[in-house]
Design a protein around this motif. Structure first.
Motif, PDB file in Angstrom:
ATOM      1  N   VAL A   1       0.667  -1.167   0.041  1.00  0.00           N
ATOM      2  CA  VAL A   1      -0.012  -0.193  -0.013  1.00  0.00           C
ATOM      3  C   VAL A   1       0.958   1.349   0.173  1.00  0.00           C
ATOM      4  CG1 VAL A   1      -1.860  -1.279   1.179  1.00  0.00           C
ATOM      5  CG2 VAL A   1      -0.094   0.129   2.424  1.00  0.00           C
ATOM      6  N   SER A   2       0.363   2.236  -0.225  1.00  0.00           N
ATOM      7  CA  SER A   2       0.945   3.616  -0.423  1.00  0.00           C
ATOM      8  C   SER A   2       0.743   4.513   0.831  1.00  0.00           C
ATOM      9  CB  SER A   2       0.661   4.554  -1.481  1.00  0.00           C
ATOM     10  OG  SER A   2      -0.528   4.710  -1.618  1.00  0.00           O
ATOM     11  N   ASP A   3      -0.629   4.300   1.442  1.00  0.00           N
ATOM     12  CA  ASP A   3      -0.812   4.969   2.835  1.00  0.00           C
ATOM     13  C   ASP A   3      -1.480   4.082   3.565  1.00  0.00           C
ATOM     14  OD1 ASP A   3      -2.503   6.338   4.479  1.00  0.00           O
ATOM     15  OD2 ASP A   3      -2.149   8.289   3.224  1.00  0.00           O
ATOM     16  N   LEU A   4      -0.925   3.597   4.618  1.00  0.00           N
ATOM     17  CA  LEU A   4      -1.121   2.609   5.726  1.00  0.00           C
ATOM     18  C   LEU A   4      -2.526   2.770   6.336  1.00  0.00           C
ATOM     19  CD1 LEU A   4       1.970   1.256   7.787  1.00  0.00           C
ATOM     20  CD2 LEU A   4       0.202   0.067   6.306  1.00  0.00           C
ATOM     21  N   ASP A   5      -2.783   4.291   6.870  1.00  0.00           N
ATOM     22  CA  ASP A   5      -3.943   4.619   7.558  1.00  0.00           C
ATOM     23  C   ASP A   5      -5.093   4.428   6.456  1.00  0.00           C
ATOM     24  OD1 ASP A   5      -2.775   4.987   9.845  1.00  0.00           O
ATOM     25  OD2 ASP A   5      -2.387   6.954   9.605  1.00  0.00           O
ATOM     26  N   ARG A   6      -5.022   4.882   5.473  1.00  0.00           N
ATOM     27  CA  ARG A   6      -6.066   4.805   4.361  1.00  0.00           C
ATOM     28  C   ARG A   6      -6.411   3.491   3.920  1.00  0.00           C
ATOM     29  NH1 ARG A   6      -4.765   7.215  -1.658  1.00  0.00           N
ATOM     30  NH2 ARG A   6      -3.434   5.639  -1.585  1.00  0.00           N
ATOM     31  N   SER A   7      -5.346   2.605   3.901  1.00  0.00           N
ATOM     32  CA  SER A   7      -5.938   1.380   3.532  1.00  0.00           C
ATOM     33  C   SER A   7      -6.522   0.202   4.739  1.00  0.00           C
ATOM     34  CB  SER A   7      -4.570   0.430   2.885  1.00  0.00           C
ATOM     35  OG  SER A   7      -4.288   1.042   1.630  1.00  0.00           O
ATOM     36  N   ILE A   8      -5.950   0.852   5.734  1.00  0.00           N
ATOM     37  CA  ILE A   8      -6.439   0.075   7.064  1.00  0.00           C
ATOM     38  C   ILE A   8      -7.898   0.400   7.231  1.00  0.00           C
ATOM     39  CG2 ILE A   8      -6.661   0.161   9.697  1.00  0.00           C
ATOM     40  CD1 ILE A   8      -3.481   0.535   9.423  1.00  0.00           C
ATOM     41  N   ASP A   9      -8.302   1.769   6.934  1.00  0.00           N
ATOM     42  CA  ASP A   9      -9.797   2.202   7.031  1.00  0.00           C
ATOM     43  C   ASP A   9     -10.559   1.756   5.688  1.00  0.00           C
ATOM     44  OD1 ASP A   9     -11.668   4.136   7.997  1.00  0.00           O
ATOM     45  OD2 ASP A   9     -11.622   4.744   5.644  1.00  0.00           O
ATOM     46  N   TRP A  10      -9.935   1.531   4.540  1.00  0.00           N
ATOM     47  CA  TRP A  10     -10.750   0.994   3.522  1.00  0.00           C
ATOM     48  C   TRP A  10     -11.094  -0.569   3.800  1.00  0.00           C
ATOM     49  CZ3 TRP A  10     -10.491  -2.612  -0.505  1.00  0.00           C
ATOM     50  CH2 TRP A  10     -11.205  -2.525  -1.536  1.00  0.00           C
ATOM     51  N   TYR A  11     -10.096  -1.150   4.117  1.00  0.00           N
ATOM     52  CA  TYR A  11     -10.320  -2.706   4.409  1.00  0.00           C
ATOM     53  C   TYR A  11     -11.070  -3.160   5.737  1.00  0.00           C
ATOM     54  CZ  TYR A  11      -7.045  -4.085   0.479  1.00  0.00           C
ATOM     55  OH  TYR A  11      -6.549  -4.416  -0.780  1.00  0.00           O
ATOM     56  N   GLY A  12     -10.951  -2.159   6.378  1.00  0.00           N
ATOM     57  CA  GLY A  12     -12.047  -1.992   7.625  1.00  0.00           C
ATOM     58  C   GLY A  12     -13.594  -2.118   6.963  1.00  0.00           C
ATOM     59  N   LYS A  13     -13.657  -1.122   6.375  1.00  0.00           N
ATOM     60  CA  LYS A  13     -15.153  -0.610   5.747  1.00  0.00           C
ATOM     61  C   LYS A  13     -15.581  -1.803   4.969  1.00  0.00           C
ATOM     62  CE  LYS A  13     -14.308   3.311   4.279  1.00  0.00           C
ATOM     63  NZ  LYS A  13     -14.611   4.557   3.466  1.00  0.00           N
ATOM     64  N   VAL A  14     -14.757  -2.179   3.966  1.00  0.00           N
ATOM     65  CA  VAL A  14     -14.989  -3.150   3.162  1.00  0.00           C
ATOM     66  C   VAL A  14     -15.123  -4.434   3.454  1.00  0.00           C
ATOM     67  CG1 VAL A  14     -14.497  -3.920   0.627  1.00  0.00           C
ATOM     68  CG2 VAL A  14     -14.290  -1.604   0.948  1.00  0.00           C
ATOM     69  N   LEU A  15     -14.210  -4.878   4.043  1.00  0.00           N
ATOM     70  CA  LEU A  15     -14.116  -6.301   4.481  1.00  0.00           C
ATOM     71  C   LEU A  15     -14.360  -6.698   6.166  1.00  0.00           C
ATOM     72  CD1 LEU A  15     -11.178  -7.796   2.272  1.00  0.00           C
ATOM     73  CD2 LEU A  15     -13.510  -7.885   1.901  1.00  0.00           C
ATOM     74  N   GLY A  16     -14.635  -5.706   6.760  1.00  0.00           N
ATOM     75  CA  GLY A  16     -14.718  -5.786   8.300  1.00  0.00           C
ATOM     76  C   GLY A  16     -13.324  -6.366   8.778  1.00  0.00           C
ATOM     77  N   ALA A  17     -12.272  -5.958   8.426  1.00  0.00           N
ATOM     78  CA  ALA A  17     -10.909  -6.349   8.751  1.00  0.00           C
ATOM     79  C   ALA A  17     -10.688  -5.617  10.121  1.00  0.00           C
ATOM     80  CB  ALA A  17      -9.736  -5.850   7.600  1.00  0.00           C
ATOM     81  N   ARG A  18     -10.197  -6.368  10.839  1.00  0.00           N
ATOM     82  CA  ARG A  18      -9.683  -5.595  12.417  1.00  0.00           C
ATOM     83  C   ARG A  18      -8.133  -5.837  12.661  1.00  0.00           C
ATOM     84  NH1 ARG A  18     -14.186  -8.980  13.176  1.00  0.00           N
ATOM     85  NH2 ARG A  18     -13.004 -10.455  13.926  1.00  0.00           N
TER      86      ARG A  18
END
Length: 252
Positions: free
Chosen positions: A17-34
């Motif tokens: 990823v190019s931005d950790l915070d952005r991708s953590i948020d995206w995968y959290g919203k889309v896949l429910g990743a914790r």
């Protein structure tokens, strides 16, 4: 011939990823990743560079690793395909993604089943694929949908462009950041097959942009993409002279 040593399945998947915070948020919203804080990759003498996530139903570990170069290189590729049972499940995913305002493909006809494609913030394609087999004729498979074609491996007849842009001295780093942001927008546009930003080795003020699109109409519409006008407004004062663009049509 040597005997292959045993292994015990897949330990975890890694996505650049190019931005950790952005991708953590995206995968959290889309896949429910914790986030699994106990596996954060952060040495005592350096910054955080990777995080582990737990994705419900995935069955293996999932890691996001900060690597903008690798993320840009993988844009358009689909390293992760998750399974659902049938097209009704894909319809539920469409509703979920629409509610979040997350971009996605229409439901497409893959080689075996139906598939939904969801680009992450770096343009890496998450695919949601049915276990159900459509049993359709191969002529109906959507091989050439831009949502299913990967990276720069487009077919003959695709349209590409190579642009050269020079930065005003002292502005190259700021211009680079804007170009990378524009690339992230372009890679999510319908018909985009590749968009890569390069900085020349012999002149740090010069950039080369390579972009490939499914057809001439797609490349002509790229300037209508959200954020393009804002990019021009911000980048204009940072660009020295006129950009030089060469258009290409793939032959092989």
């Amino acid at each position: 011939m040597t005997t292959i040593p045993p292994y015990a399945g897949i330990h975890h998947l890694q996505i650049p990823v190019s931005d950790l915070d952005r991708s953590i948020d995206w995968y959290g919203k889309v896949l429910g990743a914790r986030r699994r804080g106990n596996v954060d990759h952060k040495p005592s003498d350096g910054p955080l560079f990777a995080v582990g996530l737990e994705v419900p139903g995935l069955g293996v570990g999932f890691e996001l690793r900060l690597n903008p170069t690798a993320a840009a290189g993988m844009a358009g590729c689909g390293p992760l395909a998750i399974a659902v049972e049938d097209p009704a499940d894909l319809d539920a995913w469409v509703e979920h993604l629409d509610a979040l305002g997350v971009e996605h493909s229409p439901v497409l006809i893959g080689i075996i089943g139906w598939v939904l494609v969801v680009p992450d913030p770096d343009g890496i394609k998450l695919r949601i694929y049915t276990n159900a087999n459509h049993n359709l004729e191969r002529s109906q498979i959507q091989y050439h949908s831009p949502w299913l074609e990967n990276g720069p491996f487009g077919r003959s007849g695709t349209t590409a462009a190579v642009g050269r842009i020079s930065a005003v001295p002292g502005s190259a780093d700021e211009l680079e950041s804007l170009l990378i942001s524009l690339g992230a927008v372009a890679r999510k546009e319908p018909g985009n097959l590749a968009y890569h930003v390069h900085r020349t080795a012999d002149d740090p003020n010069e950039f080369v942009i390579y972009e490939e699109w499914s057809d001439p109409a797609a490349i002509e519409k790229r300037e209508e993409a959200p954020g393009f006008a804002a990019f021009l407004e911000k980048a204009g004062p940072l660009i020295a002279g006129e950009p030089h663009v060469t258009s290409l049509v793939r032959q092989d």
